[in-house]
Design an enzyme around this catalytic site. Structure first.
Site, PDB file in Angstrom:
ATOM      1  N   GLY A  45      -4.565 -11.603  10.764  1.00 21.43           N
ATOM      2  CA  GLY A  45      -3.525 -12.687  11.209  1.00 21.43           C
ATOM      3  C   GLY A  45      -3.697 -14.076  10.917  1.00 21.43           C
ATOM      4  N   ARG A  74       5.928   8.285   3.772  1.00 20.33           N
ATOM      5  CA  ARG A  74       6.142   6.791   3.810  1.00 20.33           C
ATOM      6  C   ARG A  74       7.556   6.245   4.270  1.00 20.33           C
ATOM      7  NH1 ARG A  74       1.697   3.741   1.345  1.00 20.33           N
ATOM      8  NH2 ARG A  74       0.073   5.365   0.881  1.00 20.33           N
ATOM      9  N   MET A 127      -1.624  -4.191   4.670  1.00 23.11           N
ATOM     10  CA  MET A 127      -2.577  -3.410   3.768  1.00 23.11           C
ATOM     11  C   MET A 127      -1.748  -2.055   3.560  1.00 23.11           C
ATOM     12  SD  MET A 127      -4.264  -5.642   2.946  1.00 23.11           S
ATOM     13  CE  MET A 127      -5.762  -5.356   1.984  1.00 23.11           C
ATOM     14  N   ARG A 128      -0.413  -2.044   3.281  1.00 19.44           N
ATOM     15  CA  ARG A 128       0.327  -0.753   3.242  1.00 19.44           C
ATOM     16  C   ARG A 128       1.323  -0.950   1.783  1.00 19.44           C
ATOM     17  NH1 ARG A 128      -0.547   3.775   4.591  1.00 19.44           N
ATOM     18  NH2 ARG A 128       1.122   5.313   4.645  1.00 19.44           N
ATOM     19  N   ILE A 129       1.014   0.027   0.973  1.00 19.54           N
ATOM     20  CA  ILE A 129       2.045  -0.146  -0.126  1.00 19.54           C
ATOM     21  C   ILE A 129       3.480   0.286   0.154  1.00 19.54           C
ATOM     22  CG2 ILE A 129       2.587   1.067  -2.358  1.00 19.54           C
ATOM     23  CD1 ILE A 129      -0.323   1.045  -2.973  1.00 19.54           C
ATOM     24  N   LEU A 130       4.308  -0.595  -0.294  1.00 19.69           N
ATOM     25  CA  LEU A 130       5.698  -0.323   0.323  1.00 19.69           C
ATOM     26  C   LEU A 130       6.544   0.388  -0.752  1.00 19.69           C
ATOM     27  CD1 LEU A 130       6.615  -3.600   1.900  1.00 19.69           C
ATOM     28  CD2 LEU A 130       6.600  -1.538   2.948  1.00 19.69           C
ATOM     29  N   HIS A 144      -1.329 -12.811  -2.097  1.00 21.14           N
ATOM     30  CA  HIS A 144      -2.293 -11.768  -2.700  1.00 21.14           C
ATOM     31  C   HIS A 144      -3.507 -12.790  -2.924  1.00 21.14           C
ATOM     32  CE1 HIS A 144      -4.194  -8.351  -4.649  1.00 21.14           C
ATOM     33  NE2 HIS A 144      -4.401  -9.702  -5.583  1.00 21.14           N
TER      34      HIS A 144
HETATM   35  C1  GAR Z   1      -5.533 -12.559   3.155  1.00 29.33           C
HETATM   36  O1  GAR Z   1      -6.675 -12.842   2.251  1.00 29.33           O
HETATM   37  C2  GAR Z   1      -4.606 -11.941   2.258  1.00 29.33           C
HETATM   38  O2  GAR Z   1      -4.316 -12.616   1.037  1.00 29.33           O
HETATM   39  C3  GAR Z   1      -4.868 -10.308   2.016  1.00 29.33           C
HETATM   40  O3  GAR Z   1      -5.351 -10.048   2.940  1.00 29.33           O
HETATM   41  C4  GAR Z   1      -5.940 -11.323   3.870  1.00 29.33           C
HETATM   42  C5  GAR Z   1      -5.379 -10.869   5.075  1.00 29.33           C
HETATM   43  O4  GAR Z   1      -5.931 -11.942   6.239  1.00 29.33           O
HETATM   44  N1  GAR Z   1      -3.722  -9.721   1.528  1.00 29.33           N
HETATM   45  C6  GAR Z   1      -4.079  -8.742   0.667  1.00 29.33           C
HETATM   46  O5  GAR Z   1      -4.910  -8.244   0.310  1.00 29.33           O
HETATM   47  C7  GAR Z   1      -2.925  -7.862   0.219  1.00 29.33           C
HETATM   48  N2  GAR Z   1      -2.998  -6.784  -0.839  1.00 29.33           N
HETATM   49  P1  GAR Z   1      -5.237 -12.416   7.558  1.00 29.33           P
HETATM   50  O6  GAR Z   1      -4.949 -11.247   8.141  1.00 29.33           O
HETATM   51  O7  GAR Z   1      -6.212 -13.262   8.164  1.00 29.33           O
HETATM   52  O8  GAR Z   1      -4.053 -13.250   7.111  1.00 29.33           O
END
Ligand code: GAR
Length: 219
Positions: free
Chosen positions: A14, A67, A92-95, A111
């Site tokens: 987060g 889902r 990290m979950r496909i919608l 992304h």
């Molecule tokens: C971030 O780098 C974000 O871009 C990536 O996960 C990380 C989350 O970090 N998102 C993806 O890969 C989505 N497919 P955080 O929880 O510290 O924000």
């Protein structure tokens, strides 16, 4: 000023959520974070939300066979909280198309690559393997196809000699933390609308996309 009531979906640390919470702590920022939902128990982001005084909830996707059943819960909770707009921040979950269509043009994602390059996972590793000199992050409206959708903003970082996937990921993450609040601001001010499948930035009042790319915090 009416601020855009935003919900943030997370799965992990987060740090992007924190960047959004920090931006929204300023009463002049045009969006407020009113709800944070994680699909992973103990996601550290939930604590970050609580510390900022924002409602934080955990919905366990493993409890649902389909889902869509999980997403119905998610959708119900967001609506119950009064959310108008959703930002995915390391979710990290496909919608499914069901959820994406319900929140069409009210759902954005960050992304960790310069899309359309490196969709999917392990983006930093793949960037290093491919030998690109520039890498980065993208904020885009979500469409049913993974990592597709009209691009709002991008932040570029150099790939340096000696980079490991971790040093590169760290550099991209710093850029993400400026890019995401800048993009949410554009959206909340209605300056990044989708027209004919692309985002049209309101250039009367907004700097060009190039400005976002080189200096996201200036928007
Ligand atoms: C971030 O780098 C974000 O871009 C990536 O996960 C990380 C989350 O970090 N998102 C993806 O890969 C989505 N497919 P955080 O929880 O510290 O924000």
């Amino acid at each position: 000023m009416k601020r855009l009531k935003t919900g943030v979906l997370i799965s992990g640390k987060g740090t992007n959520l924190q960047a959004l919470l920090d931006a929204a702590a300023d009463a002049a920022y045009p969006a407020e974070i009113i709800s944070v939902i994680a699909n992973k128990a103990g996601a550290p982001g939930l604590e970050k939300a609580r510390k900022a005084g924002v409602k934080a909830a955990f919905i366990d996707h493993t409890l649902y066979e389909e889902r869509e059943d999980f997403e119905r819960e998610l959708d119900a909770k967001l609506r119950e909280d009064g959310v108008e707009f959703v930002a995915l921040a390391g979710f990290m979950r496909i919608l499914t198309p069901w959820f994406v269509d319900k929140w069409k043009d009210r759902l954005i994602n960050i992304h960790p690559s310069l899309l359309p390059a490196f969709k999917g996972v392990h983006t930093h590793e793949r960037a290093l393997e491919s030998g690109v000199r520039v890498h980065g992050a993208t904020v885009h409206y979500v469409r049913p196809e993974m990592d597709e959708g009209p691009i709002i903003g991008q932040a570029a970082v150099p790939v340096l000699a000696g980079d490991t996937k971790q040093t590169l990921a760290d550099r991209v993450l710093v850029a993400e933390h400026k890019l995401y609040p800048a993009c949410l601001k554009l959206v909340a001010e209605n300056r990044a609308r989708v027209t004919a499948g692309r985002v049209r930035l309101d250039r009367d009042s907004a700097p060009s996309t190039d400005a976002i790319l080189s200096n996201p915090s200036s928007v």
